[in-house]
Scaffold this motif. Structure first.
Motif, short mmCIF file in Angstrom:
data_model
loop_
_atom_site.label_atom_id
_atom_site.label_comp_id
_atom_site.label_asym_id
_atom_site.label_seq_id
_atom_site.Cartn_x
_atom_site.Cartn_y
_atom_site.Cartn_z
N THR A 143 -1.53 0.91 0.22
CA THR A 143 -1.87 2.32 0.04
C THR A 143 -0.83 3.04 -0.79
O THR A 143 -1.15 3.78 -1.73
CB THR A 143 -2.01 3.01 1.41
N LYS A 191 -0.85 2.01 -4.45
CA LYS A 191 -1.99 2.60 -5.17
C LYS A 191 -1.66 4.03 -5.61
O LYS A 191 -1.90 4.40 -6.77
CB LYS A 191 -3.22 2.59 -4.27
N HIS A 192 -1.07 4.82 -4.72
CA HIS A 192 -0.77 6.21 -5.06
C HIS A 192 0.41 6.31 -6.03
O HIS A 192 0.42 7.20 -6.89
CB HIS A 192 -0.49 7.01 -3.79
N ARG A 207 -0.94 5.74 -9.39
CA ARG A 207 -1.64 6.93 -9.88
C ARG A 207 -0.69 8.05 -10.26
O ARG A 207 -1.06 8.98 -10.97
CB ARG A 207 -2.60 7.45 -8.81
N ASP A 236 0.56 10.12 -7.96
CA ASP A 236 0.33 11.27 -7.07
C ASP A 236 0.85 11.02 -5.66
O ASP A 236 0.42 11.68 -4.71
CB ASP A 236 -1.17 11.59 -7.02
N PHE A 237 1.80 10.08 -5.52
CA PHE A 237 2.27 9.76 -4.16
C PHE A 237 3.05 10.92 -3.56
O PHE A 237 3.84 11.58 -4.22
CB PHE A 237 3.17 8.52 -4.18
N LYS A 238 2.79 11.16 -2.28
CA LYS A 238 3.57 12.12 -1.49
C LYS A 238 3.76 11.54 -0.10
O LYS A 238 3.00 10.65 0.32
CB LYS A 238 2.88 13.49 -1.44
N HIS A 260 0.99 10.49 2.51
CA HIS A 260 0.14 9.30 2.38
C HIS A 260 0.55 8.21 3.37
O HIS A 260 -0.24 7.31 3.66
CB HIS A 260 0.21 8.76 0.95
#
Length: 558
Positions: free
Chosen positions: A415, A418-419, A422, A424-426, A429
């Motif tokens: 998971t 994946k972010h 992208r 956009d990980f924070k 998640h």
């Protein structure tokens, strides 16, 4: 004396290493600190702490950190290139200083990362074995609790539970002292001292002549038994490169994950054959064997201490008192103890995120010790189990916990990857897995409680405890990684705050469990715990939706 730094570590690498070493990132790791070193006086000494009342440069540097809101700092993945450029410039300035003592090149044999393969992994295996033994000792004598009560002529239900859970109370206080001491004197000295005291108090518990002595010695066993839990991650980070560290950390983490569940299985048969005192004799014998092995095979791995000793030797040989270690933080023992004790306290009381997540973990962790302290009575009363077979009642919990750890490790990493891909990980998640795990815990409690109440086949409640074990790990692990991602630089203090709260809850909440079951029965008693677990389920959902906004508005200053 200075050697060019052969690879400048990034800011994110330093923060990651600090987390694994178990301290905040403004205290130097083996790779340095996220802050420039304080200016030193012309006559420094790694362990020379003056008693004047002037504010030290290290304290001034620290105060800059104290003034920042620790929940609003950038995450390692998002740190700007300007930050790394500033760090690189500071490193280059230090490397040009002939009075800075560092490794003698990338292949320096004194650097633990350059030790022989067998020596490095032998140390990792030994530390993992010690880390497996001390959590195992927390619950290994649980099947023998009735015999202990009989020996000491007691029928106090609270003491029956407390003699098991008091061990984890030591986990709350021991690490607060062990952590700063390791930063002053190194890991090896702490391993040896804590191993010795752990053996001494294991023997003392084995020969205790009354309940008060027994409980006190159990508490002290927990205090010193917490050392490998505090030091183990740092030792692995000292020895193993970042690329290979994951495997070593998984092996090491098996101890605290399955040790408490395996302990009663071994202890049940041993107690039946030799009596409850032999449980502690066995722990002392194994700890003694590990102690002898560590004396022979282990060396100091903490780079700041190794370089401090090298600096002292070079000063003596050259007469140059201006020499100073690259990793000398300039912090006094007082500073280190303040960081270790005051910071976690402030986080727990000032941070909504730290308090809420820590409370969730503390309550779920206390459920684990409710099971540890009552399994013997439950399976004796409801199923007529006696002797060594009582330890098998813990099997479901252990298998569920192990499966939970494996599932979390796989899917959480996927998971996050994946972010990050992208962009956009924070931190929130990390909580996706926690939302799933939160449902397993109440389901397991209802399943276990009502199947025991109905005296269904013994495999039914054991499978129910497996569901609980899975749920516990699927809430516990995401919560820890979330705290790490939110607090980054001060992640170790956040983890310490969570550890203290969960240890206190695990020590005291189970004390009323026997009376609860007596008053409500196993079905409604466990259902009460299940309803509380249901009330906790919204917490990760709320933080997923509002966590970023809470961090934006929060003001937490250390």
């Amino acid at each position: 004396m200075a050697e060019p730094l052969y690879r400048l570590p990034s800011r994110s690498e330093i923060i990651e290493l600090a987390i694994e070493e178990g301290h905040d990132a403004d205290i130097p790791t083996n790779a340095g600190s996220i802050h420039p070193r304080p200016h030193h006086s012309p006559h420094p000494h790694p362990h020379n702490h003056s008693h004047n009342h002037k504010t030290s440069d290290a304290q001034k540097s620290s105060s800059a950190v104290f003034g920042k809101d620790i929940e609003k700092g950038p995450r390692p993945e998002s740190l700007s290139s300007e930050d790394d450029a500033e760090d690189a410039e500071a490193e280059a300035t230090e490397d040009s200083d002939p009075n800075i003592v560092w490794w003698d090149g990338p292949d320096d044999p004194q650097n633990p990362l350059n030790w022989r393969y067998v020596k490095k992994w032998g140390t990792v295996i030994l530390v993992s074995a010690i880390t497996f033994l001390t959590p195992l000792a927390s619950s290994s004598f649980a099947p023998g609790v009735p015999k202990v009560m009989e020996t000491f002529h007691s029928n106090n239900d609270m003491l029956e539970g407390f003699m098991v859970s008091v061990y984890v109370l030591g986990f709350a206080f021991g690490p607060l002292i062990i952590a700063p001491l390791s930063e002053m004197f190194g890991r090896l000295w702490l391993y040896h001292c804590c191993n010795v005291f752990f053996i001494v108090f294991s023997i003392a518990a084995a020969v205790a002549s009354n309940m008060g002595m027994f409980i006190a010695f159990r508490f002290l066993m927990g205090c010193f038994g917490g050392a490998p839990l505090v030091l183990g991650g740092g030792t692995i980070a000292d020895l193993i490169s970042r690329e290979q560290r994951g495997t070593a950390m998984v092996v090491w983490m098996m101890g605290p994950t399955i040790g408490p569940c395996v302990g009663p299985i071994v202890g049940g048969f041993l107690i039946e054959a030799k009596g409850w005192r032999w449980n502690f004799w066995l722990v002392a014998i194994l700890a003694g064997a590990f102690m002898i092995m560590s004396l022979i095979l282990m060396n100091e791995t903490y780079a700041p201490v190794i370089l401090a000793r090298k600096t002292a030797r070079l000063r003596k040989e050259t007469g140059n008192l201006k020499l100073r270690s690259k990793l000398d933080s300039g912090l006094s023992p007082r500073d280190l103890f303040i960081f270790s004790i005051i910071r976690p306290t402030k986080m727990l009381t000032q941070s909504t995120i730290c308090f809420a997540i820590s409370l969730y973990v503390a309550i779920t962790y206390s459920y684990l010790y409710i099971l540890f302290t009552t399994f013997t009575a439950v399976f004796t009363n409801q199923y007529g189990w006696h002797g060594g077979v009582l330890g098998l009642s813990f099997l479901g919990l252990g298998i569920g916990s192990l499966v939970g750890q494996l599932v979390f490790t796989h899917f959480s990493n996927a998971t996050v990857a994946k972010h990050i891909a992208r962009g956009d990980f924070k931190p929130e998640h990390r909580l996706y897995m926690m939302t799933i795990g939160g449902f397993f815990l109440p389901v397991g409690l209802f399943w276990y409680g009502w199947s025991v109440q109905a005296q269904a086949h013994y495999m039914v409640p054991i499978v129910g405890t497996g569901v609980m074990g899975f749920g516990l790990l699927m809430t516990f692990m995401p919560a820890n990684t979330y705290l790490v991602d939110v607090f980054t630089i001060h992640a170790a203090s956040a983890m310490a705050a969570s550890t203290v709260l969960r240890s206190l809850c695990a020590a005291f909440i189970p004390l009323s469990s026997q009376k609860m079951y007596a008053a409500m029965g196993y079905g409604w008693g466990n259902s009460l715990l299940g309803f509380v677990a249901l009330l906790l389920i919204p917490i990760p959902f709320l933080f997923i939706k509002y966590g970023e906004a809470i961090r934006a508005r929060s003001t937490v200053k250390l």
